[in-house]
Design a protein around this motif. Sequence first.
Motif, mmCIF file in Angstrom:
data_model
loop_
_atom_site.group_PDB
_atom_site.id
_atom_site.type_symbol
_atom_site.label_atom_id
_atom_site.label_comp_id
_atom_site.label_asym_id
_atom_site.label_seq_id
_atom_site.Cartn_x
_atom_site.Cartn_y
_atom_site.Cartn_z
ATOM 1 N N ALA A 298 -37.101 60.098 15.103
ATOM 2 C CA ALA A 298 -36.098 60.394 13.947
ATOM 3 C C ALA A 298 -35.646 61.901 13.898
ATOM 4 O O ALA A 298 -34.586 62.358 13.804
ATOM 5 N N GLY A 299 -36.790 62.599 14.022
ATOM 6 C CA GLY A 299 -36.633 64.256 13.849
ATOM 7 C C GLY A 299 -35.630 64.645 15.103
ATOM 8 O O GLY A 299 -34.956 65.632 14.813
ATOM 9 N N SER A 300 -35.975 64.084 16.270
ATOM 10 C CA SER A 300 -35.376 64.374 17.471
ATOM 11 C C SER A 300 -33.733 64.086 17.319
ATOM 12 O O SER A 300 -32.984 64.906 17.642
ATOM 13 N N VAL A 301 -33.748 63.007 16.720
ATOM 14 C CA VAL A 301 -32.072 62.651 16.838
ATOM 15 C C VAL A 301 -31.183 63.155 15.668
ATOM 16 O O VAL A 301 -30.411 63.821 15.761
ATOM 17 N N SER A 302 -32.281 63.562 14.442
ATOM 18 C CA SER A 302 -31.537 64.339 13.468
ATOM 19 C C SER A 302 -31.154 65.699 13.953
ATOM 20 O O SER A 302 -30.169 66.251 13.497
ATOM 21 N N ARG A 303 -32.098 66.366 14.701
ATOM 22 C CA ARG A 303 -31.567 67.561 15.144
ATOM 23 C C ARG A 303 -30.431 67.548 16.052
ATOM 24 O O ARG A 303 -29.712 68.494 16.297
ATOM 25 N N ALA A 304 -30.386 66.462 17.030
ATOM 26 C CA ALA A 304 -29.324 66.451 17.872
ATOM 27 C C ALA A 304 -27.895 66.434 17.301
ATOM 28 O O ALA A 304 -27.009 66.777 17.764
ATOM 29 N N GLU A 305 -27.969 65.504 16.156
ATOM 30 C CA GLU A 305 -26.648 65.446 15.234
ATOM 31 C C GLU A 305 -26.307 66.348 14.620
ATOM 32 O O GLU A 305 -24.998 67.097 14.430
ATOM 33 N N SER A 306 -27.483 67.472 14.031
ATOM 34 C CA SER A 306 -26.963 68.740 13.554
ATOM 35 C C SER A 306 -26.310 69.607 14.452
ATOM 36 O O SER A 306 -25.300 70.244 14.382
ATOM 37 N N VAL A 307 -26.608 69.614 16.032
ATOM 38 C CA VAL A 307 -26.117 70.402 17.032
ATOM 39 C C VAL A 307 -24.592 69.883 17.129
ATOM 40 O O VAL A 307 -23.632 70.741 17.302
ATOM 41 N N PHE A 308 -24.551 68.584 17.296
ATOM 42 C CA PHE A 308 -23.057 68.245 17.395
ATOM 43 C C PHE A 308 -22.234 68.471 16.291
ATOM 44 O O PHE A 308 -20.956 68.502 16.552
ATOM 45 N N ALA A 309 -22.795 68.508 14.985
ATOM 46 C CA ALA A 309 -21.918 68.634 13.876
ATOM 47 C C ALA A 309 -21.711 69.945 13.802
ATOM 48 O O ALA A 309 -20.382 70.593 13.460
ATOM 49 N N GLU A 310 -22.504 70.919 14.359
ATOM 50 C CA GLU A 310 -21.890 72.593 14.637
ATOM 51 C C GLU A 310 -20.810 72.510 15.581
ATOM 52 O O GLU A 310 -20.083 73.630 15.528
ATOM 53 N N SER B 168 -17.359 63.317 17.893
ATOM 54 C CA SER B 168 -16.928 62.095 17.098
ATOM 55 C C SER B 168 -17.828 60.856 17.673
ATOM 56 O O SER B 168 -18.184 60.142 16.991
ATOM 57 N N ALA B 169 -17.828 60.811 18.852
ATOM 58 C CA ALA B 169 -18.641 59.833 19.673
ATOM 59 C C ALA B 169 -20.272 60.083 19.432
ATOM 60 O O ALA B 169 -20.971 59.067 19.406
ATOM 61 N N ALA B 170 -20.675 61.190 19.229
ATOM 62 C CA ALA B 170 -22.125 61.661 18.932
ATOM 63 C C ALA B 170 -22.955 60.765 18.052
ATOM 64 O O ALA B 170 -23.964 60.148 18.371
ATOM 65 N N PRO B 171 -22.519 60.455 16.796
ATOM 66 C CA PRO B 171 -23.242 59.671 15.907
ATOM 67 C C PRO B 171 -23.516 58.286 16.297
ATOM 68 O O PRO B 171 -24.861 58.108 16.376
ATOM 69 N N ALA B 172 -22.622 57.619 16.946
ATOM 70 C CA ALA B 172 -22.542 56.298 17.356
ATOM 71 C C ALA B 172 -23.860 56.380 18.592
ATOM 72 O O ALA B 172 -24.831 55.321 18.984
#
Length: 219
Positions: free
Chosen positions: A29-41, A49-53
Amino acid sequence: MSACNGREPLSIAIDVPGGYVALPLTDIAGSVSRAESVFAEIGPGPVSSAAPAVLQALKVLLTRATQLNAVYCGLGRHSAADGQTISSTLIVSVHEYGERKNPRLALADVLTARTSDGGTFENIEMIQVSGRPILLLDRVRELPAPDFPDRTSESAVAKVYQLEAVVSATDGTAIAAVECSTSSVEYGEEFVPMIAAMAASVEFVTSAASSRAPSSLDL
């Protein structure tokens, strides 16, 4: 890679071919959350836009892998025989498998378990690599298609080629399974030599033996 057997810790050493990037099997969960933050930036765009899915699908995959005693999970990019670039996922799992027995009998038990629960396979074969028996099973499955933005296909399902190679410890008390999956179904059988070689490279060792005899990937 290690799995608990209630006696001595069991590990395997295995040769993972080039082209694979290892994915986390802890703190998923932590790894996915950190990756989501990178794509959000990164800001708006087709990738972000495809990253969350994609990341949520990856989270489901990794969580399921840990439930199946996975000790390695990787994503790979490869060149097919015709030069086409294809991708795959690779999962290696280790399981305790009861009392001492001939390794062929252990693999026969695996096959019975795989088919008795309703599993169907297109090809089932027992092969030998360097004198070592390996059980090979493959099939094409239809799985729910990921709901990615701008998806061109209207189909609710996606076909996935799955190949599994299972090898037993010499005393039959443990098995290791190497499973490869790819959405490039037409290229699936090209993975057979690679996955069979991976299974043949497996060494079952105790933690003490592992520290004395390092391999290309001790897990």
